[in-house]
Design an enzyme around this catalytic site. Structure first.
Site, PDB file in Angstrom:
ATOM      1  N   CYS A   1       0.815  -1.209   0.000  1.00 33.12           N
ATOM      2  CA  CYS A   1       0.000   0.000   0.000  1.00 33.12           C
ATOM      3  C   CYS A   1       0.851   1.262   0.000  1.00 33.12           C
ATOM      4  O   CYS A   1       1.933   1.293   0.564  1.00 33.12           O
ATOM      5  CB  CYS A   1      -0.873   0.034   1.248  1.00 33.12           C
ATOM      6  SG  CYS A   1      -1.965  -1.355   1.370  1.00 33.12           S
TER       7      CYS A   1
ATOM      8  N   ARG B   1       5.863  -0.886  -5.943  1.00 38.23           N
ATOM      9  CA  ARG B   1       5.775  -1.628  -4.689  1.00 38.23           C
ATOM     10  C   ARG B   1       4.729  -2.728  -4.745  1.00 38.23           C
ATOM     11  O   ARG B   1       4.655  -3.559  -3.853  1.00 38.23           O
ATOM     12  CB  ARG B   1       5.437  -0.668  -3.544  1.00 38.23           C
ATOM     13  CG  ARG B   1       6.510   0.379  -3.332  1.00 38.23           C
ATOM     14  CD  ARG B   1       5.973   1.516  -2.519  1.00 38.23           C
ATOM     15  NE  ARG B   1       5.688   1.112  -1.168  1.00 38.23           N
ATOM     16  CZ  ARG B   1       6.482   1.370  -0.128  1.00 38.23           C
ATOM     17  NH1 ARG B   1       7.581   2.022  -0.300  1.00 38.23           N
ATOM     18  NH2 ARG B   1       6.150   0.981   1.065  1.00 38.23           N
TER      19      ARG B   1
ATOM     20  N   TRP C   1      -2.982  -2.861  -1.491  1.00 38.99           N
ATOM     21  CA  TRP C   1      -2.622  -4.270  -1.640  1.00 38.99           C
ATOM     22  C   TRP C   1      -3.535  -4.997  -0.657  1.00 38.99           C
ATOM     23  O   TRP C   1      -3.418  -4.826   0.547  1.00 38.99           O
ATOM     24  CB  TRP C   1      -1.150  -4.455  -1.292  1.00 38.99           C
ATOM     25  CG  TRP C   1      -0.594  -5.787  -1.643  1.00 38.99           C
ATOM     26  CD1 TRP C   1      -0.178  -6.217  -2.876  1.00 38.99           C
ATOM     27  CD2 TRP C   1      -0.358  -6.879  -0.750  1.00 38.99           C
ATOM     28  NE1 TRP C   1       0.298  -7.494  -2.793  1.00 38.99           N
ATOM     29  CE2 TRP C   1       0.199  -7.924  -1.510  1.00 38.99           C
ATOM     30  CE3 TRP C   1      -0.562  -7.076   0.617  1.00 38.99           C
ATOM     31  CZ2 TRP C   1       0.556  -9.143  -0.954  1.00 38.99           C
ATOM     32  CZ3 TRP C   1      -0.218  -8.292   1.168  1.00 38.99           C
ATOM     33  CH2 TRP C   1       0.336  -9.319   0.385  1.00 38.99           C
TER      34      TRP C   1
ATOM     35  N   ASN D   1      -2.517   2.609   5.337  1.00 43.98           N
ATOM     36  CA  ASN D   1      -1.603   1.473   5.121  1.00 43.98           C
ATOM     37  C   ASN D   1      -1.527   0.705   6.435  1.00 43.98           C
ATOM     38  O   ASN D   1      -1.556   1.310   7.508  1.00 43.98           O
ATOM     39  CB  ASN D   1      -0.179   1.951   4.811  1.00 43.98           C
ATOM     40  CG  ASN D   1      -0.067   2.565   3.433  1.00 43.98           C
ATOM     41  OD1 ASN D   1      -1.018   2.575   2.664  1.00 43.98           O
ATOM     42  ND2 ASN D   1       1.118   3.084   3.130  1.00 43.98           N
ATOM     43  N   GLY D   2      -1.376  -0.607   6.344  1.00 43.19           N
ATOM     44  CA  GLY D   2      -1.207  -1.384   7.571  1.00 43.19           C
ATOM     45  C   GLY D   2      -2.440  -2.200   7.898  1.00 43.19           C
ATOM     46  O   GLY D   2      -3.299  -2.427   7.041  1.00 43.19           O
TER      47      GLY D   2
ATOM     48  N   GLU E   1      17.471 -19.158  -3.967  1.00 47.88           N
ATOM     49  CA  GLU E   1      17.153 -17.853  -4.548  1.00 47.88           C
ATOM     50  C   GLU E   1      16.748 -18.006  -6.021  1.00 47.88           C
ATOM     51  O   GLU E   1      15.819 -17.339  -6.494  1.00 47.88           O
ATOM     52  CB  GLU E   1      18.365 -16.911  -4.386  1.00 47.88           C
ATOM     53  CG  GLU E   1      18.286 -15.583  -5.093  1.00 47.88           C
ATOM     54  CD  GLU E   1      17.125 -14.684  -4.661  1.00 47.88           C
ATOM     55  OE1 GLU E   1      16.417 -15.010  -3.694  1.00 47.88           O
ATOM     56  OE2 GLU E   1      16.918 -13.661  -5.344  1.00 47.88           O
TER      57      GLU E   1
ATOM     58  N   LYS F   1      13.163 -16.858  -7.520  1.00 50.71           N
ATOM     59  CA  LYS F   1      13.018 -15.939  -8.658  1.00 50.71           C
ATOM     60  C   LYS F   1      12.074 -16.542  -9.691  1.00 50.71           C
ATOM     61  O   LYS F   1      11.175 -15.881 -10.192  1.00 50.71           O
ATOM     62  CB  LYS F   1      14.366 -15.652  -9.348  1.00 50.71           C
ATOM     63  CG  LYS F   1      15.336 -14.759  -8.634  1.00 50.71           C
ATOM     64  CD  LYS F   1      14.991 -13.296  -8.592  1.00 50.71           C
ATOM     65  CE  LYS F   1      14.105 -12.944  -7.458  1.00 50.71           C
ATOM     66  NZ  LYS F   1      14.613 -12.627  -6.187  1.00 50.71           N
TER      67      LYS F   1
ATOM     68  N   GLU G   1       8.401 -16.668  -8.413  1.00 53.37           N
ATOM     69  CA  GLU G   1       7.823 -15.329  -8.240  1.00 53.37           C
ATOM     70  C   GLU G   1       7.319 -14.742  -9.563  1.00 53.37           C
ATOM     71  O   GLU G   1       6.249 -14.159  -9.601  1.00 53.37           O
ATOM     72  CB  GLU G   1       8.890 -14.347  -7.709  1.00 53.37           C
ATOM     73  CG  GLU G   1       9.088 -14.351  -6.225  1.00 53.37           C
ATOM     74  CD  GLU G   1      10.142 -13.325  -5.800  1.00 53.37           C
ATOM     75  OE1 GLU G   1       9.882 -12.613  -4.836  1.00 53.37           O
ATOM     76  OE2 GLU G   1      11.220 -13.242  -6.420  1.00 53.37           O
TER      77      GLU G   1
ATOM     78  N   HIS H   1      16.502 -38.281  -0.322  1.00 52.93           N
ATOM     79  CA  HIS H   1      15.573 -38.315   0.819  1.00 52.93           C
ATOM     80  C   HIS H   1      14.210 -37.748   0.465  1.00 52.93           C
ATOM     81  O   HIS H   1      13.468 -37.351   1.355  1.00 52.93           O
ATOM     82  CB  HIS H   1      16.191 -37.566   2.009  1.00 52.93           C
ATOM     83  CG  HIS H   1      17.472 -38.176   2.456  1.00 52.93           C
ATOM     84  ND1 HIS H   1      17.540 -39.387   3.100  1.00 52.93           N
ATOM     85  CD2 HIS H   1      18.755 -37.762   2.305  1.00 52.93           C
ATOM     86  CE1 HIS H   1      18.808 -39.687   3.343  1.00 52.93           C
ATOM     87  NE2 HIS H   1      19.556 -38.712   2.865  1.00 52.93           N
TER      88      HIS H   1
ATOM     89  N   LYS I   1       6.438  -5.208  -3.389  1.00 49.30           N
ATOM     90  CA  LYS I   1       7.866  -4.910  -3.288  1.00 49.30           C
ATOM     91  C   LYS I   1       8.291  -4.750  -1.832  1.00 49.30           C
ATOM     92  O   LYS I   1       9.320  -5.240  -1.414  1.00 49.30           O
ATOM     93  CB  LYS I   1       8.161  -3.617  -4.063  1.00 49.30           C
ATOM     94  CG  LYS I   1       9.607  -3.183  -4.024  1.00 49.30           C
ATOM     95  CD  LYS I   1      10.438  -4.120  -4.853  1.00 49.30           C
ATOM     96  CE  LYS I   1      11.926  -3.927  -4.694  1.00 49.30           C
ATOM     97  NZ  LYS I   1      12.668  -5.121  -5.090  1.00 49.30           N
TER      98      LYS I   1
END
Ligand code: G6P
Length: 609
Positions: free
Chosen positions: A2, A27, A73, A103-104, A482, A486, A489, A505, A604
């Site tokens: 947000c 963001r 968001w 926001n929040g 990572e 990527k 995402e 395993h 973001k």
């Protein structure tokens, strides 16, 4: 996540608000809105992009001298127009009189909502925010500043809000607790934003509000009170929020631009480093770092993987026991505390709610020393730690982090070397050698980036798959993690990473001709073991895509594709080996036609829990 932008001026502020929202777009958001006060409260909201909101605004002719705007968001309630901010609250005759963006998360909103519904307030959304708009309305006594001071005392949770009232056209009131909010000072006009970057090009005079602050913003000036409602002065900073950040240059996406900026970002991050000395980490670092006998790393997402990589360095090179933990887990458990451990928080934004909360918790538990590795000098995290190393990646816009990661690794390597030196584990000759290796990184990165055409070839195969497995060992296991992150995402391909020794395993059961297996295979002590793991994959028909070093002695054959990184990079190898994985994810996503820079459901900067 947000974003908030607000303004009071003598001119029509709608263009400023929309420009601010565009700067916050990176963001991540799923809806947006803007409201003005021109004697009545009017708004436009969209579940599409800010560009669509702008078209709506142009069509309706929305304008005014005071306004608030928002990118949302979704947390409470789906991304829908009625849930998008600004939220309005009406008086008994149905006239909108309070407008609010937030926001929040308000944790006690259900209670507030039930109470206000009983009093006759009508709710049009599923959001927690609307409850705050009605709450302000219910307490309104003709002075919005005083009312907001009262209202925030009823709220539990983390929030930043901007509110205005129909009856006070030259006024916006803001408040923050746990979420960032800044004030921008202009000439006869003033602004409010969740991130100084939203105001780049409008003003560079920025005040960062503290938790518990309430601010009265008018054309003539700003007044701030603290959590006890006492007037306070907060420092005015000159902030050069990088206004060029939204310029794509020759690139198709910010992610691609940011991948290619890595040689520059690393060279900037290393600027001025002449040796591994505590002073790199701030004033007073010497006394702290000399006493440290362990390291506790806390972070989220990609930043967590840089921490995982650093654990291998810190233990093997500096000889310091190192724990790495996901911040959202750490903050809710009772860890055994070593007060002489250095708490290292790693964050691109410096505003990630869980990492900030974990830092606060670590201090409450008795940790004495903290250090931030962060890309935003003015962020809460840098302000709340004793020491800091600022990465100089520049603004990172793509949601999937790239240059922030490699600059974090660079900073963590500097920390490792500094601690190693303090512990008597680094000779003067070795220090010079390490500095030479670090300075070579930008050039080495350029040659890795030159592999892009080969990686584009592979991405066509990946784009047709729905699953992928990533393998690495030791220092390169976090790099495999990572790489998988990527890919998932931005291309939405299900990807998992395993330390290759763990293959038997469980994950081997998944390996068929349909499963591409990416292997990070530098020429290190574990290479022979890794080769055996690769045989296990081939024997089950799995197709291998291997990133090897120039001298790895792994040849391409049926079902085994090899791309060689030009050199062998030793301990710094993770910084180089992650780059082809970033490019693979990027080109696979491109081939699948996804929204690379703004992947679905992701943000973001995650400023809520
Ligand atoms: C979000 C971003 C990731 C980032 C993570 C931690 O999930 O999409 O790219 O790694 O937050 O963010 P930070 O700013 O603390 O590094």
């Amino acid at each position: 996540m947000c974003g908030i932008v607000g303004a009071v001026a003598q001119r029509n502020i709608v263009p400023v608000l929309l420009e601010g929202l565009k700067r916050l777009e990176y963001r991540g958001y799923d809806s947006c809105g803007v409201a003005v006060n021109d004697g009545t409260l009017k708004r436009a909201r969209s579940v599409s992009r800010v560009a669509e909101l702008e078209a709506q605004v142009q069509q309706s002719g929305l304008q005014g001298g005071a306004g608030i705007s928002h990118t949302r968001w979704a947390t409470h309630g789906a991304p829908a127009t009625n849930n998008a901010h600004p939220h309005f609250s009406a008086n008994p005759n149905g006239e909108h009189c309070i407008g609010l963006v937030h926001n929040g998360i308000i944790e006690n909103y259900e209670e507030i909502r039930a109470d206000l519904m009983a009093k006759g307030y009508k709710f049009e959304s599923q959001t927690d925010t609307e409850a705050v708009a009605h709450l302000v309305n219910s307490l309104y006594d003709g002075d919005l500043f005083r009312t907001v001071q009262k209202a925030v005392k009823h709220l539990h949770g983390a929030f930043a809000i901007a509110v205005f009232s129909k009856d006070e056209p030259n006024r916006i009131v803001g408040a923050r607790l746990g979420c960032p909010l800044t004030i921008g000072l202009g000439q006869g006009e003033n602004f409010l934003a969740s991130d100084a970057m939203a105001l780049a090009g409008t003003t560079d005079q920025i005040i960062y509000l503290e938790d518990g602050d309430v601010v009265d913003v008018t054309r003539e000036g700003v007044t701030i009170t603290d959590k006890n409602d006492q007037p306070v002065e907060r420092k005015v900073n000159t902030v050069n929020a990088y206004s060029g950040a939204i310029d794509l240059g020759p690139y198709r996406h910010y992610m691609q631009k940011e991948i290619f900026e890595q040689p520059r970002a690393i060279s900037d991050t290393l600027e001025g480093v002449q040796g591994f000395v505590p002073a790199l980490f701030g004033e007073g670092a010497s006394a702290v770092l000399e006493r440290v006998n362990a390291v506790q790393i806390l972070a989220c997402g990609t930043s967590y993987y840089s921490g995982m990589t650093a654990k291998y360095w810190l233990e093997s090179i500096a000889g310091l026991p190192t724990h790495v933990e996901i911040a959202s887990e750490y903050r809710y458990r009772k860890p055994a505390v070593n007060p002489n451990a250095l708490v290292v928080v790693i964050s691109q934004s410096g505003e990630t709610a869980d990492t900030l909360a974990a830092l606060k918790y670590a201090k409450e538990l008795g940790h004495k020393h903290s250090l931030a590795i962060c890309n935003v000098p003015t962020s809460a995290m840098v302000r709340e730690t004793e020491l800091a190393y600022l990465t100089r990646a520049g603004a990172e816009i793509g949601v999937a982090s790239t240059k922030a990661f490699t600059t974090q690794l660079t900073a963590l390597y500097l920390l490792t070397m500094t601690l190693a030196k303090l512990n008597g584990r680094l000779s003067a000759d070795e220090e010079q050698n390490q500095l030479k290796q670090l300075r070579h990184l930008p050039t080495a990165l350029q040659s890795v980036l030159a592999l892009e055409p080969h990686i584009i070839g592979w991405s066509e195969t990946f784009a047709r798959k729905e699953n992928a497995l990533f393998l690495g060992r030791g220092l390169h296991y976090p790099i495999a993690l990572e790489g998988a992150l990527k890919l998932k995402e931005i291309s939405y391909i299900h990807a998992e990473a395993y330390p290759a020794g763990e293959l038997k395993h469980g994950p081997l059961a998944l390996v068929t001709e349909e499963m591409p297996v990416v292997t990070v295979a530098p020429n290190d002590a574990l290479l022979e073991k890794l080769k055996s793991n690769m045989q296990e994959v081939r024997a089950r028909g799995g197709e291998l895509f291997v990133f090897a070093d120039g001298d790895s002695q792994i040849a391409s054959s049926q079902g085994v594709h090899v791309i060689r990184l030009p050199e062998h990079y030793g301990e710094l190898s993770p910084i180089l080996h992650v780059v082809p994985l970033q490019l693979l994810a990027y080109h696979t996503a491109l081939a699948r036609g996804t929204d690379v820079d703004k992947p679905r459901n992701l943000a973001k900067s995650v400023t809520v829990e």
